[in-house]
Design a protein around this motif. Structure first.
Motif, PDB file in Angstrom:
ATOM      1  N   LYS A 232      -3.639 -13.491  -2.573  1.00  0.00           N
ATOM      2  CA  LYS A 232      -2.718 -13.084  -1.736  1.00  0.00           C
ATOM      3  C   LYS A 232      -2.980 -12.338  -0.877  1.00  0.00           C
ATOM      4  N   PHE A 233      -2.053 -11.504  -1.393  1.00  0.00           N
ATOM      5  CA  PHE A 233      -1.945  -9.865  -0.658  1.00  0.00           C
ATOM      6  C   PHE A 233      -2.991  -9.391  -0.250  1.00  0.00           C
ATOM      7  N   ASN A 234      -3.758  -9.107  -1.637  1.00  0.00           N
ATOM      8  CA  ASN A 234      -4.812  -8.631  -1.660  1.00  0.00           C
ATOM      9  C   ASN A 234      -5.637  -8.556  -0.856  1.00  0.00           C
ATOM     10  N   GLU A 235      -6.595 -10.049  -0.364  1.00  0.00           N
ATOM     11  CA  GLU A 235      -6.757 -10.774   0.565  1.00  0.00           C
ATOM     12  C   GLU A 235      -6.406 -10.217   1.944  1.00  0.00           C
ATOM     13  N   GLU A 239      -2.357  -3.812  -0.784  1.00  0.00           N
ATOM     14  CA  GLU A 239      -1.754  -3.575  -3.110  1.00  0.00           C
ATOM     15  C   GLU A 239      -0.504  -3.759  -3.342  1.00  0.00           C
ATOM     16  N   VAL A 240      -0.942  -4.501  -4.640  1.00  0.00           N
ATOM     17  CA  VAL A 240      -0.163  -4.658  -5.819  1.00  0.00           C
ATOM     18  C   VAL A 240      -0.068  -3.662  -6.853  1.00  0.00           C
ATOM     19  N   THR A 241       1.536  -2.657  -6.287  1.00  0.00           N
ATOM     20  CA  THR A 241       1.446  -1.966  -7.457  1.00  0.00           C
ATOM     21  C   THR A 241       2.403  -2.279  -8.888  1.00  0.00           C
ATOM     22  N   SER A 242       2.304  -2.928  -9.460  1.00  0.00           N
ATOM     23  CA  SER A 242       2.162  -3.192 -10.914  1.00  0.00           C
ATOM     24  C   SER A 242       2.304  -4.945 -10.930  1.00  0.00           C
ATOM     25  N   GLU A 276       4.027  -1.473   6.409  1.00  0.00           N
ATOM     26  CA  GLU A 276       3.925  -1.059   4.953  1.00  0.00           C
ATOM     27  C   GLU A 276       2.129  -1.737   4.170  1.00  0.00           C
ATOM     28  N   ARG A 277       1.847  -0.631   3.657  1.00  0.00           N
ATOM     29  CA  ARG A 277       0.526  -2.150   2.915  1.00  0.00           C
ATOM     30  C   ARG A 277       0.997  -1.530   0.858  1.00  0.00           C
ATOM     31  N   ARG A 278       2.271  -1.802   0.861  1.00  0.00           N
ATOM     32  CA  ARG A 278       2.046  -1.816  -1.128  1.00  0.00           C
ATOM     33  C   ARG A 278       3.484  -2.124  -1.024  1.00  0.00           C
ATOM     34  N   LEU A 279       2.977  -3.611  -1.533  1.00  0.00           N
ATOM     35  CA  LEU A 279       4.061  -4.239  -2.205  1.00  0.00           C
ATOM     36  C   LEU A 279       4.838  -3.977  -3.411  1.00  0.00           C
ATOM     37  N   SER A 280       6.486  -3.225  -3.243  1.00  0.00           N
ATOM     38  CA  SER A 280       6.907  -2.505  -4.066  1.00  0.00           C
ATOM     39  C   SER A 280       7.736  -2.975  -4.770  1.00  0.00           C
ATOM     40  N   SER A 281       9.156  -2.989  -5.790  1.00  0.00           N
ATOM     41  CA  SER A 281       9.356  -3.648  -6.134  1.00  0.00           C
ATOM     42  C   SER A 281      11.024  -3.471  -5.445  1.00  0.00           C
TER      43      SER A 281
END
Ligand SMILES: Nc1ncnc2c1ncn2[C@@H]1O[C@H](COP(=O)(O)OP(=O)(O)OP(=O)(O)O)[C@@H](O)[C@H]1O
Ligand SMILES: [Mg+2]
Length: 371
Positions: A232-235, A239-242, A276-281
């Motif tokens: 879902k986030f990629n769509e 970007e999912v960091t890990s 932001e475009r990165r899903l981080s902790s």
């Protein structure tokens, strides 16, 4: 909404219960009736809707009745009749159309013809009919319609435990006496008050004793959530960091379906706001805090309802911090009553002997912080 929240989810957002859905579909298609009971917002209605979508595609007649929305014996009957007739007419409230001929004839000719057809084959209940006769008609209709049309039918009765409160406990006997002679219809009963559902279906003296197979609703595996959330986030180009971040979301929600979706939603908005475009902790942590805030009124209501007695509040607090519940020797019976109340209200679930877990782990966190 990018992550569906509150209410049944569309097919592509149902996470992790594919095998279970297939199994429900098979049993119902074969004529077995099934009962599922589980706490609020764990996905019962979503499961049922998906099963009905699949069966409909395969040519089954399907019907859905929500007892939570019904207010009287009569409205229960109306809702059953309408959900049956929709299979023929394609419209939601066929009864209104039937009773208001003038309007019907002024409307779509196609529907008018379908309604005439229907009248010839099954006959309609009159508006003046008394409630009992009207209900009898409704309870016979699924089998009658299936028979006439050479179909099999699957009916879902949602929040089934409310039927007795609305129409009196006798309604269960009346229902059972009709249903047990039907062989073209199977029923899927859902309920969020587990103990009431259990006693209706497992109590020897109760009307639905052994009428349906009782199945537990499986937990959604962590891995399934993780790949869904990543997709879902990629769509949305995020970007999912890990994998760690994904696991963190699922674990913070403690496996509770709606809370998992809620954290994802909050994470998504947090990203948008921060550009932001990165899903981080870090984002996940903020999202979790925000989710807890949006849950405050919900949790307050739950706690107001059960927490009137100081002892119940004390038991909740002990459970939240992981203390033994029965630690003081003076009133074990009162403590047991408090524990029973909390499991009846589906706030806690028994995990083993004397061990309980919170159905909604975010509620546990809320208690730890505010109680
Ligand atoms: N299999 C699932 N996959 C993804 N999300 C789910 C799933 N099941 C439930 N959810 C989440 O939980 C929410 C509630 O689902 P649903 O209405 O099906 O549950 P319910 O048990 O019928 O709830 P209620 O007690 O309110 O009737 C959904 O909007 C969604 O956010
Ligand atoms: Mg529901």
């Amino acid at each position: 909404m990018h992550f569906p929240l509150g209410g049944p989810v569309p097919a592509e957002d149902i996470v992790g219960r594919d095998d279970f859905i297939t199994s429900l579909e098979t049993r119902l298609a074969e004529g077995q009736s099934v009962m599922l009971a589980g706490p609020r917002r764990i996905g019962k209605t979503s499961l049922a809707f998906e099963v009905l979508r699949r069966l409909k595609k395969k040519g089954f007649y399907v019907g859905y009745v929500d007892f939570f929305r019904a207010s009287s014996k009569r409205s229960i009957a109306e809702s059953i009749i309408n959900s049956c007739l929709e299979n023929r007419t394609g419209i939601r409230k066929t009864l209104n159309a039937v009773w208001d001929r003038a309007k019907l004839l002024a409307g779509s000719a196609k529907i008018a013809v379908k309604v005439e057809d229907l009248e010839l084959s099954i006959g309609f209940p009159k508006k003046e009919m008394d409630d009992e006769t009207f209900l009898e008609f409704a309870l016979n209709l699924p089998e009658l319609l299936a028979e006439k049309d050479g179909k099999r039918m699957v009916m879902v009765f949602d929040e089934f435990q409310d039927a007795g409160q609305i129409a009196g406990l006798d309604i269960y006997k009346v229902m059972r006496s009709h249903f047990q002679h039907q062989n073209k219809v199977s029923y899927l009963f859902l309920g969020s008050k587990e103990s009431m559902m259990q006693s209706l279906f497992a109590g020897k003296k109760h009307a639905f004793y052994r009428f349906a197979t009782v199945l537990p609703i499986p937990q959604i595996p962590e891995e399934d959530w993780m790949s869904y959330i990543a997709r879902k986030f990629n769509e949305r180009g995020i970007e999912v960091t890990s994998d760690y971040v994904l696991r963190e979301i699922v674990q913070l929600a403690g496996g509770h379906p709606q809370d998992t979706m809620l954290i994802c939603t909050e994470a998504y908005y947090t990203l948008l706001e921060a550009n932001e475009r990165r899903l981080s902790s870090e984002i996940v942590r903020i999202a979790y805090e925000r989710a807890l805030i949006t849950l405050t009124p919900v949790f307050d209501e739950i706690l107001d309802e059960v927490g009137k007695k100081p002892l119940v509040r004390e038991v909740l607090r002990r459970l939240a911090i992981g203390e033994t519940v029965y630690k003081d020797k003076n009133n074990p019976n009162n403590i047991k009553r408090a524990v029973d109340l909390l499991s009846m209200s589906a706030i806690i679930e028994k995990e083993g002997r004397g061990k309980y877990r919170f159905v909604e782990p975010m509620l546990k966190e809320y208690i730890l912080r505010n109680y």
